[in-house]
Design a protein around this motif. Structure first.
Motif, PDB file in Angstrom:
ATOM      1  N   UNK A  52      58.989  30.854  39.177  1.00 50.03           N
ATOM      2  CA  UNK A  52      59.645  32.080  38.699  1.00 50.03           C
ATOM      3  C   UNK A  52      58.715  32.877  37.781  1.00 50.03           C
ATOM      4  N   UNK A  53      57.707  32.233  37.236  1.00 56.27           N
ATOM      5  CA  UNK A  53      56.746  32.933  36.368  1.00 56.27           C
ATOM      6  C   UNK A  53      55.896  33.940  37.149  1.00 56.27           C
ATOM      7  N   UNK A  54      55.804  33.764  38.472  1.00 52.93           N
ATOM      8  CA  UNK A  54      55.034  34.711  39.289  1.00 52.93           C
ATOM      9  C   UNK A  54      55.603  36.121  39.232  1.00 52.93           C
ATOM     10  N   UNK A  55      56.885  36.235  38.940  1.00 51.10           N
ATOM     11  CA  UNK A  55      57.513  37.561  38.896  1.00 51.10           C
ATOM     12  C   UNK A  55      57.428  38.202  37.516  1.00 51.10           C
ATOM     13  N   UNK A  56      56.831  37.497  36.555  1.00 43.47           N
ATOM     14  CA  UNK A  56      56.708  38.033  35.199  1.00 43.47           C
ATOM     15  C   UNK A  56      55.305  38.581  35.017  1.00 43.47           C
ATOM     16  N   UNK A  57      55.161  39.891  35.070  1.00 41.55           N
ATOM     17  CA  UNK A  57      53.861  40.519  34.851  1.00 41.55           C
ATOM     18  C   UNK A  57      52.838  40.116  35.889  1.00 41.55           C
ATOM     19  N   UNK A  58      51.577  40.304  35.567  1.00 36.63           N
ATOM     20  CA  UNK A  58      50.488  39.980  36.467  1.00 36.63           C
ATOM     21  C   UNK A  58      49.903  38.629  36.072  1.00 36.63           C
ATOM     22  N   UNK A  59      50.517  37.592  36.541  1.00 39.14           N
ATOM     23  CA  UNK A  59      50.146  36.234  36.152  1.00 39.14           C
ATOM     24  C   UNK A  59      48.711  35.893  36.538  1.00 39.14           C
TER      25      UNK A  59
END
Length: 187
Positions: free
Chosen positions: A77-84
């Protein structure tokens, strides 16, 4: 030198993973660092941890890692937070805890080596809890060879005591089940 950036959520074990990789590398005679990036984190909040591993010389750089060679994502789910993937070196490696195949990430497979593993499933089956740090260690080792699986045994025993065998089994399973898709250079 190999630089690794871990992305997870508080309680998933990103900081522990970085510490364990550093210890395994040192046990192999390499130079290594493992350190967290702390702020007002709490269980479930995004966290980062970092590793540097150098086979030949001591590591003098103590700054944060902004241009890693490898990125390990414990929670998809962290992939959808900003430009990881910001700062990941061209041709770098991304390792994702996901039940999806690598083809589900077409934007990533065009730019990076990609390894996928359903670490949560393995953790639940082997450990009885969805804490994915040791499963992601197995995936990291498979995708990069930064340390050997055998070098992880002693750090896992020291860290987890009576639970070490379950963690070793989770790491070994993840190593076996990780799917690695290497970047295809066209031209």
């Amino acid at each position: 030198m190999t630089e690794i950036r871990w992305h997870g959520r508080g309680g998933q074990g990103a900081v522990t993973s970085a510490e364990l990789i550093a210890q395994a590398a040192i046990n192999e005679g390499k130079y290594a660092q493992g350190f967290p990036s702390f702020g007002p984190e709490r269980r479930g909040a995004p966290v980062m941890a970092f590793n540097r591993v150098n086979q030949y010389r001591p590591i003098r750089n103590r700054a944060g890692i902004t241009k890693p060679d490898v990125m390990v994502i414990l929670d998809p789910s962290l992939l959808s937070i900003g430009n990881l993937t910001s700062g990941l070196k061209d041709g770098g490696t991304i390792i994702i805890n996901t039940s999806k195949p690598s083809d589900a990430y077409p934007e990533l497979v065009k730019k990076f080596n990609l390894a996928v593993i359903d670490a949560t499933r393995i953790a639940r089956e082997e450990l009885g809890v969805p804490i994915v740090n040791t499963t992601m260690l197995g995936a990291l080792i498979k995708a990069t060879g930064v340390v050997s699986v055998d070098s992880m045994i002693e750090p896992l025993k020291e860290r987890f005591g009576r639970l070490a065998e379950k963690n070793i089994k989770a790491l070994s399973r993840a190593y076996s089940e990780t799917q690695v898709k290497e970047l295809q250079n066209i031209g």
